[in-house]
Design an enzyme around this catalytic site. Structure first.
Site, PDB file in Angstrom:
ATOM      1  N   LEU A  16       0.816  -1.214   0.000  1.00 49.44           N
ATOM      2  CA  LEU A  16       0.000   0.000   0.000  1.00 49.44           C
ATOM      3  C   LEU A  16       0.844   1.254   0.000  1.00 49.44           C
ATOM      4  O   LEU A  16       0.428   2.289  -0.526  1.00 49.44           O
ATOM      5  CB  LEU A  16      -0.918   0.005   1.231  1.00 49.44           C
ATOM      6  CG  LEU A  16      -1.894  -1.178   1.344  1.00 49.44           C
ATOM      7  CD1 LEU A  16      -2.680  -1.081   2.648  1.00 49.44           C
ATOM      8  CD2 LEU A  16      -2.845  -1.206   0.156  1.00 49.44           C
ATOM      9  N   GLY A  19       7.733   3.712   1.706  1.00 54.57           N
ATOM     10  CA  GLY A  19       8.412   4.943   2.070  1.00 54.57           C
ATOM     11  C   GLY A  19       9.839   4.700   2.503  1.00 54.57           C
ATOM     12  O   GLY A  19      10.314   3.563   2.588  1.00 54.57           O
ATOM     13  N   GLY A  22       9.927   2.708   5.839  1.00 57.77           N
ATOM     14  CA  GLY A  22       9.257   1.417   5.926  1.00 57.77           C
ATOM     15  C   GLY A  22       8.148   1.286   4.908  1.00 57.77           C
ATOM     16  O   GLY A  22       7.896   2.179   4.098  1.00 57.77           O
ATOM     17  N   THR A  24       4.010  -0.308   4.042  1.00 53.77           N
ATOM     18  CA  THR A  24       2.706  -0.692   4.561  1.00 53.77           C
ATOM     19  C   THR A  24       2.100  -1.704   3.604  1.00 53.77           C
ATOM     20  O   THR A  24       2.071  -1.490   2.390  1.00 53.77           O
ATOM     21  CB  THR A  24       1.770   0.527   4.697  1.00 53.77           C
ATOM     22  OG1 THR A  24       2.381   1.499   5.555  1.00 53.77           O
ATOM     23  CG2 THR A  24       0.436   0.111   5.293  1.00 53.77           C
ATOM     24  N   LYS A  40       2.384  -2.715   9.083  1.00 57.45           N
ATOM     25  CA  LYS A  40       3.327  -1.619   8.871  1.00 57.45           C
ATOM     26  C   LYS A  40       4.718  -2.071   9.296  1.00 57.45           C
ATOM     27  O   LYS A  40       4.902  -2.609  10.385  1.00 57.45           O
ATOM     28  CB  LYS A  40       2.907  -0.387   9.681  1.00 57.45           C
ATOM     29  CG  LYS A  40       1.626   0.253   9.179  1.00 57.45           C
ATOM     30  CD  LYS A  40       1.321   1.501   9.980  1.00 57.45           C
ATOM     31  CE  LYS A  40       0.032   2.144   9.511  1.00 57.45           C
ATOM     32  NZ  LYS A  40      -0.284   3.353  10.292  1.00 57.45           N
ATOM     33  N   ASP A 138      -1.438  12.862  11.732  1.00 53.74           N
ATOM     34  CA  ASP A 138      -1.686  12.782  10.291  1.00 53.74           C
ATOM     35  C   ASP A 138      -3.191  12.710  10.010  1.00 53.74           C
ATOM     36  O   ASP A 138      -3.669  11.822   9.300  1.00 53.74           O
ATOM     37  CB  ASP A 138      -0.973  11.560   9.698  1.00 53.74           C
ATOM     38  CG  ASP A 138      -0.885  11.618   8.167  1.00 53.74           C
ATOM     39  OD1 ASP A 138      -1.117  12.715   7.612  1.00 53.74           O
ATOM     40  OD2 ASP A 138      -0.613  10.587   7.548  1.00 53.74           O
TER      41      ASP A 138
END
Length: 685
Positions: A16, A19, A22, A24, A40, A138
């Protein structure tokens, strides 16, 4: 997609997000059928053993926090956490639903009430989150999911560590300046939610939100967002402007403050909230009586400088509590308890604050600590009893109320609380006994009369129930709930005109009493007073345009006098608000059937069955359609399923209806059934 199984049993279905720090994943558990989770991954910046030890402790702490947060229904749950190859993973539930990005659509602004509802739902979650000392970091539409099962908003994707302080282009529009500079505050989340509200009011897509950065006042940094072409409620705009102030010191400091201001501009009936507040007042009963003893006890143990510091912190906590700033109260009481971990009074007050924040587990824990410090504190048992009740632990609540009563046998409130818990456990005799004892100790205790009356009505002791409601009205002639409950009892007794009078009295006292309008409309409809019934249903929708039941009841009313098209319109509106509403599908199917649209009727009944395979009425009604379509085997199958479900549910008349239709079909006769179960036209859930 990937042959490697994370932690030995999580198969990666989809990446998904990938980054720098890490990834997801969407995963499935190979040991569980039809299971999906979010995983995650957090990469360690170094393989240095000391660095890993520090990171491991931080990771465990974050996982523990996420686990606590996930115990709340509207926060994404933590399933587990693990370490693999010096990389850290958390596994969270996958929320089946749609992100808010599907509701905030370009060129389609949400109205005031929709935005207030959205803000209130998320702010209530933030109250819980912030009470744990956590900042989400977030808040944006993609991290707010409308859960498919119940249409509630769920907050997901909590940021851990310093992930929230990143200068990536994909979250700058929601990020306040202090977060950008690494100086996070609780109200950084409030700023981000304010930007979400702006996007909703203006109908901005995710891409268009970034344009807000170019619309800031160059001198003040404030967002200039109001559009002359879109009419915005001034009071709501004022609240949002305060949410997104550039300087965090001038912003709302706490989510509860925003909620309080929103409540002032809503048209929603606050009766339930007032009831909740009354219950909360019960929790605090008796605290004042033990202040002198409690303060004296800990003053004897501490040096004077510490006594002064703790008194100041405790009093500030009390002040914050009384001002409605429960998070602030918790912070001050935390410090007071650090100075003296044996201060039972501070635990009591902090437990009350947690209760008001909806953190019933922490409230229970604080009451338990107060009890361990002072086993003779009846008030602490009472407080814990209410916390247990909110957690659904009614047996434990009863034990605590019983102990409170042993310590103070004249406490009417403890009997009342225990009565509520007994009622939840269907111990009707025990509940009535407790309510009666509370009344004996406090003869003008109207809430005890009211609850005893409701219970007596459920037990078909209707004369006694009316006597209880009569007593409440005699004590307090302005108690709208008593008139309403007496009206319900009169309706059950077929005393329709007496019920009309009671509902009218309730409405005159509380002009926004939605339930009273709804039931009065139903009585008018039963009496054939079509205009009056319609006016009551319309009144509800003026108060709350999103009250689904009003559309359902108005649709039933329209159906009753042959306005099938009008009924279909109402059921369709109900389904826009709640796409899984079984009553709307069943009743709309009936209306389509009476208009001769068999295909549409069949689709609605089938949809109801797909939503709930135990919906007997939908099977029966689809059997009617299949009979008309000469689908004998399909009709028999549906009627058999309906009969089985009706029997399980104790619906004797409907069970016999289904059995009769089966017999007709099995005798090779295919007349269209002339009757449906009595609940067919009157399903109002």
């Amino acid at each position: 997609m990937n042959s490697h199984l994370l932690n030995g049993h999580y198969r990666i279905v989809k990446v998904l997000n990938d980054g720098e720090k890490g990834k997801t994943y969407l995963v499935e558990d190979v040991n569980l059928a039809d299971s999906q989770f979010i995983v995650k991954q957090f990469r360690s910046p170094s393989s240095n053993p000391q660095t890993l030890t520090i990171l491991r402790r931080l990771f465990d702490s974050k996982a523990a926090t996420l686990e606590k947060l996930g115990q709340h229904d509207k926060i994404q749950k933590l399933i587990t956490s693990f370490e693999e190859n010096e990389e850290f993973y958390i596994v969270q539930e996958f929320i089946f639903g749609n992100p808010l990005t599907d509701e905030i659509i370009q060129g389609q602004p949400l109205n005031k009430d929709q935005v207030i509802s959205l803000l209130s739902d998320i702010l209530e979650i933030l109250v819980i989150v912030h009470s744990y000392g956590v900042i989400h970091r977030d808040i944006n539409p993609a991290n707010i999911i409308r859960r498919e099962s119940d249409k509630k908003l769920v907050l997901v994707n909590f940021v851990t560590g310093n992930e929230g302080i990143t200068n990536t282009d994909d979250n700058l529009e929601y990020m306040p300046i202090e977060q950008f500079n690494g100086n996070l505050k609780y109200n950084s989340d409030i700023y981000a939610l304010g930007v979400v509200a702006i996007a909703a009011l203006l109908g901005l897509s995710a891409n268009e939100i970034s344009n807000l950065r170019t619309q800031k006042n160059r001198l003040t940094g404030e967002i200039v967002w109001q559009n002359k072409n879109i009419k915005i409620n001034r009071k709501l705009a004022r609240i949002i402007n305060r949410m997104v102030r550039f300087n965090y010191r001038k912003r709302y400091q706490y989510a509860t403050e925003v909620l309080d201001d929103l409540k002032k501009i809503t048209n929603v009936d606050n009766d339930q909230q007032k009831q909740h507040q009354k219950k909360l007042l019960l929790v605090l009963t008796g605290v004042a009586g033990c202040i002198t003893l409690g303060v004296g006890a800990w003053q004897l143990r501490l040096p004077k400088p510490l006594i002064d510091a703790q008194q100041t912190l405790y009093q500030e906590g009390v002040n914050q509590y009384e001002a409605g700033n429960y998070e602030g109260a918790v912070e001050n009481l935390n410090q007071a308890i650090k100075l003296d971990p044996k201060n039972a009074l501070a635990y009591n007050k902090r437990g009350d604050a947690y209760y008001r924040l909806g953190d019933y587990e922490q409230a229970q824990a604080d009451s338990s600590q107060a009890i361990s410090l002072n086993p003779q504190d009846a008030n602490a048992y009472f407080d814990r009893g209410f916390a247990f009740s909110e957690l659904g632990k009614y047996k434990e609540a009863i034990a605590d109320y019983t102990q409170a009563i042993k310590l103070n046998s004249q406490d009417a409130y403890a009997y009342y609380g225990r009565g509520l818990a007994h009622a939840q456990l269907k111990d009707n005799k025990g509940a009535i006994g407790d309510f009666s004892k509370a009344i004996a100790l406090k003869p003008e205790y109207t809430e005890a009369y009211l609850q005893r009356g409701i219970l007596r009505r459920r037990l078909r002791q209707r004369i006694e129930a009316i006597q209880d409601f009569d007593t409440v009205i005699k004590i307090n002639p302005s108690d709208a709930k008593a008139y309403y409950q007496r009206g319900l009892t009169q309706s059950i007794n077929k005393q329709k005109y007496a019920a009309l009078k009671d509902y009218t009295d309730a409405i005159n006292i509380n002009p926004k009493y939605i339930e009273a309008y709804l039931n009065r409309g139903d009585v008018y409809s039963d009496l054939g007073d079509n205009l009056e019934a319609t006016e009551d249903y319309n009144a509800i929708l003026q108060i709350d345009p999103k009250f689904t039941a009003a559309y359902i009841h108005r649709g039933i009313h329209r159906f009753s006098f042959g306005d099938y098209k009008g009924a279909i319109q109402d059921y369709t509106e109900a389904l826009k608000l709640d796409s899984n509403n079984l009553a709307a599908y069943n009743n709309r199917g009936n209306a389509y059937l009476d208009l001769g649209n068999k295909k549409a009727a069949n689709q609605d009944y089938s949809r109801a069955i797909a939503i709930n395979g135990s919906n007997a009425l939908a099977y029966y009604n689809r059997g009617v359609i299949r009979t008309k379509q000469k689908n004998k085997q399909g009709a028999i199958a549906d009627f058999k399923k309906a009969a089985k479900l009706f029997q399980q549910q104790g619906e004797k008349d409907s069970y016999q209806d289904a059995q009769r239709e089966i017999a007709i079909l099995q005798n090779n006769s295919l007349p269209a059934p002339t009757t449906r179960p009595k609940s067919g036209k009157r399903e109002k859930r």
